[in-house]
Design an enzyme around this catalytic site. Structure first.
Site, mmCIF file in Angstrom:
data_model
loop_
_atom_site.group_PDB
_atom_site.id
_atom_site.type_symbol
_atom_site.label_atom_id
_atom_site.label_comp_id
_atom_site.label_asym_id
_atom_site.label_seq_id
_atom_site.Cartn_x
_atom_site.Cartn_y
_atom_site.Cartn_z
ATOM 1 N N LYS A 11 0.696 -1.094 0.053
ATOM 2 C CA LYS A 11 -0.119 -0.033 0.050
ATOM 3 C C LYS A 11 0.912 1.220 0.016
ATOM 4 C CE LYS A 11 -2.132 -1.392 3.769
ATOM 5 N NZ LYS A 11 -1.552 -2.651 4.071
ATOM 6 N N ARG A 86 -10.221 0.218 8.882
ATOM 7 C CA ARG A 86 -9.592 -1.046 9.194
ATOM 8 C C ARG A 86 -10.510 -1.963 9.947
ATOM 9 N NH1 ARG A 86 -3.758 -0.026 9.048
ATOM 10 N NH2 ARG A 86 -2.802 -1.852 9.272
ATOM 11 N N ARG A 125 11.704 -5.556 4.919
ATOM 12 C CA ARG A 125 11.302 -4.105 4.953
ATOM 13 C C ARG A 125 12.212 -3.267 5.551
ATOM 14 N NH1 ARG A 125 5.678 -2.027 5.148
ATOM 15 N NH2 ARG A 125 5.776 -2.986 7.064
ATOM 16 N N ARG A 153 10.936 -1.218 11.202
ATOM 17 C CA ARG A 153 9.890 -0.966 11.962
ATOM 18 C C ARG A 153 9.757 -1.875 13.288
ATOM 19 N NH1 ARG A 153 4.561 -0.047 8.284
ATOM 20 N NH2 ARG A 153 3.812 -1.341 10.090
HETATM 21 P P1 AP5 Z 1 4.882 -1.668 1.957
HETATM 22 O O1 AP5 Z 1 4.322 -0.892 0.442
HETATM 23 O O2 AP5 Z 1 5.256 -0.990 2.984
HETATM 24 O O3 AP5 Z 1 3.545 -2.318 2.427
HETATM 25 P P2 AP5 Z 1 2.147 -1.870 3.152
HETATM 26 O O4 AP5 Z 1 1.086 -2.537 2.472
HETATM 27 O O5 AP5 Z 1 2.190 -0.513 3.082
HETATM 28 O O6 AP5 Z 1 2.539 -2.715 4.557
HETATM 29 P P3 AP5 Z 1 2.240 -1.927 6.190
HETATM 30 O O7 AP5 Z 1 3.030 -3.140 6.750
HETATM 31 O O8 AP5 Z 1 2.806 -0.709 6.066
HETATM 32 O O9 AP5 Z 1 0.865 -2.200 6.155
HETATM 33 P P4 AP5 Z 1 -0.050 -2.277 7.498
HETATM 34 O O10 AP5 Z 1 -1.331 -2.302 7.185
HETATM 35 O O11 AP5 Z 1 0.415 -3.688 8.159
HETATM 36 O O12 AP5 Z 1 0.811 -1.160 8.541
HETATM 37 P P5 AP5 Z 1 0.298 0.209 8.824
HETATM 38 O O13 AP5 Z 1 1.392 1.137 8.893
HETATM 39 O O14 AP5 Z 1 -0.814 0.723 8.210
HETATM 40 O O15 AP5 Z 1 5.631 -2.673 1.501
HETATM 41 C C1 AP5 Z 1 6.002 -3.873 2.327
HETATM 42 C C2 AP5 Z 1 7.526 -4.398 1.838
HETATM 43 O O16 AP5 Z 1 7.235 -5.249 0.786
HETATM 44 C C3 AP5 Z 1 8.343 -3.347 1.724
HETATM 45 O O17 AP5 Z 1 9.690 -3.681 2.155
HETATM 46 C C4 AP5 Z 1 8.394 -3.188 0.038
HETATM 47 O O18 AP5 Z 1 9.835 -2.871 -0.581
HETATM 48 C C5 AP5 Z 1 8.085 -4.803 -0.331
HETATM 49 N N1 AP5 Z 1 7.190 -4.714 -1.499
HETATM 50 C C6 AP5 Z 1 6.193 -3.723 -1.819
HETATM 51 N N2 AP5 Z 1 5.643 -4.094 -2.943
HETATM 52 C C7 AP5 Z 1 6.285 -5.159 -3.582
HETATM 53 C C8 AP5 Z 1 6.235 -6.011 -4.640
HETATM 54 N N3 AP5 Z 1 5.330 -5.932 -5.683
HETATM 55 N N4 AP5 Z 1 7.219 -6.776 -4.895
HETATM 56 C C9 AP5 Z 1 7.954 -7.578 -3.961
HETATM 57 N N5 AP5 Z 1 8.014 -6.636 -2.683
HETATM 58 C C10 AP5 Z 1 7.328 -5.560 -2.636
HETATM 59 O O19 AP5 Z 1 -0.324 0.200 10.244
HETATM 60 C C11 AP5 Z 1 0.605 -0.579 11.221
HETATM 61 C C12 AP5 Z 1 0.064 -0.529 12.574
HETATM 62 O O20 AP5 Z 1 -0.459 0.691 12.968
HETATM 63 C C13 AP5 Z 1 -1.209 -1.595 12.584
HETATM 64 O O21 AP5 Z 1 -0.679 -2.819 12.995
HETATM 65 C C14 AP5 Z 1 -2.326 -0.856 13.765
HETATM 66 O O22 AP5 Z 1 -1.298 -1.214 15.196
HETATM 67 C C15 AP5 Z 1 -1.861 0.666 13.748
HETATM 68 N N6 AP5 Z 1 -2.731 1.082 12.773
HETATM 69 C C16 AP5 Z 1 -2.769 1.697 11.580
HETATM 70 N N7 AP5 Z 1 -3.904 2.039 10.989
HETATM 71 C C17 AP5 Z 1 -4.779 1.661 12.075
HETATM 72 C C18 AP5 Z 1 -6.454 1.675 12.003
HETATM 73 N N8 AP5 Z 1 -6.838 2.285 11.031
HETATM 74 N N9 AP5 Z 1 -6.865 1.355 12.984
HETATM 75 C C19 AP5 Z 1 -6.391 0.788 13.786
HETATM 76 N N10 AP5 Z 1 -4.930 0.434 14.070
HETATM 77 C C20 AP5 Z 1 -4.444 1.107 13.038
#
Ligand code: AP5
Length: 206
Positions: A11, A86, A125, A153
């Site tokens: 994402k 979410r 990552r 992270r």
């Molecule tokens: P990346 O692009 O970083 O993936 P992402 O989908 O953004 O993954 P996240 O881990 O950030 O998503 P998440 O939803 O778990 O975390 P968030 O920060 O929202 O890519 C990942 C890796 O893969 C990278 O190394 C990249 O280079 C590689 N990659 C990408 N595309 C690729 C491809 N096509 N091929 C190969 N490799 C590839 O949330 C974190 C925490 O915050 C949650 O767990 C929760 O505790 C809290 N939180 C956030 N939002 C909320 C909410 N709305 N409600 C409650 N808690 C929340």
């Protein structure tokens, strides 16, 4: 628009590419919460332990934060939400806030990646704290001059990743039919080179 998908679906990686195409702000609740943790604010103190364990931060905390953010002037001509909503409760709260603001959602992009690829993507990552660029040690390695400063992270451990994936399937995946019934869901295969995936998303949106 909204970007939805399991942890590590890409994402954030895709948002950086779509930003160039659509020129609308990328609003990531994960980035906002990590910013609050780093700044040591009350919000950050509340969120930290949930995030480390891969649990969701309570809806009451997150909903207010997003509603306030999307009312800022830079979001008046559009925005790209990443990581929100979410839960069903977050989706309904967003719906209400958008209705009150007379804003219509154009699309919800679901980036699909099988569970078997997620742990490797998450544990490899790394990101550059100076530019925010996301890398992967194997799939998209940082240039040699950046490597010494990249960071991992706190929730990118295998244990937290498995917990996040479970939460995704129990809490977040059930909101997909909500958007499907509104006729704005776009499903995109998230496997392949990031530029290829970005092209699929642009094509589907156009
Ligand atoms: P990346 O692009 O970083 O993936 P992402 O989908 O953004 O993954 P996240 O881990 O950030 O998503 P998440 O939803 O778990 O975390 P968030 O920060 O929202 O890519 C990942 C890796 O893969 C990278 O190394 C990249 O280079 C590689 N990659 C990408 N595309 C690729 C491809 N096509 N091929 C190969 N490799 C590839 O949330 C974190 C925490 O915050 C949650 O767990 C929760 O505790 C809290 N939180 C956030 N939002 C909320 C909410 N709305 N409600 C409650 N808690 C929340």
């Amino acid at each position: 628009m909204i970007l939805v998908g399991p942890p590590g679906a890409g994402k954030g990686t895709q948002a950086a590419r779509l930003l160039e195409t659509y020129g609308i702000p990328h609003i990531s609740t994960g980035d906002m919460l990590r910013g609050a943790v780093n700044d040591g604010t009350e919000l950050g103190r509340k969120a930290d332990s949930y995030m480390r364990q891969g649990h969701l931060v309570p809806d009451t905390v997150v909903i207010g934060m997003v509603v306030e953010r999307i009312s800022k002037p830079d979001a008046t001509s559009g925005f790209m939400l990443d990581g929100f909503p979410r839960t069903r409760r977050q989706a309904e709260a967003l719906d209400r806030a958008l209705r009150e603001a007379e804003v219509t959602l154009d699309a919800v992009v679901l980036i699909e990646v099988p569970n078997s690829l997620i742990v490797d993507r998450i544990t490899g990552r790394r990101s550059d704290p100076e530019t925010g660029t996301i890398y992967h040690l194997e799939f998209n390695p940082p240039p040699a001059e950046i490597l010494p400063r990249v960071v991992q992270r706190k929730d990118d451990t295998e244990v937290a990743c498995v917990a996040r994936l479970k939460k995704y399937h129990s809490e977040t995946a059930p909101i997909v039919p909500f958007y499907e019934s509104k006729g704005i869901l776009v499903k995109v295969d998230g496997v392949g080179a990031p530029d290829e995936v970005a092209e699929r998303i642009r094509h589907a949106l156009d």
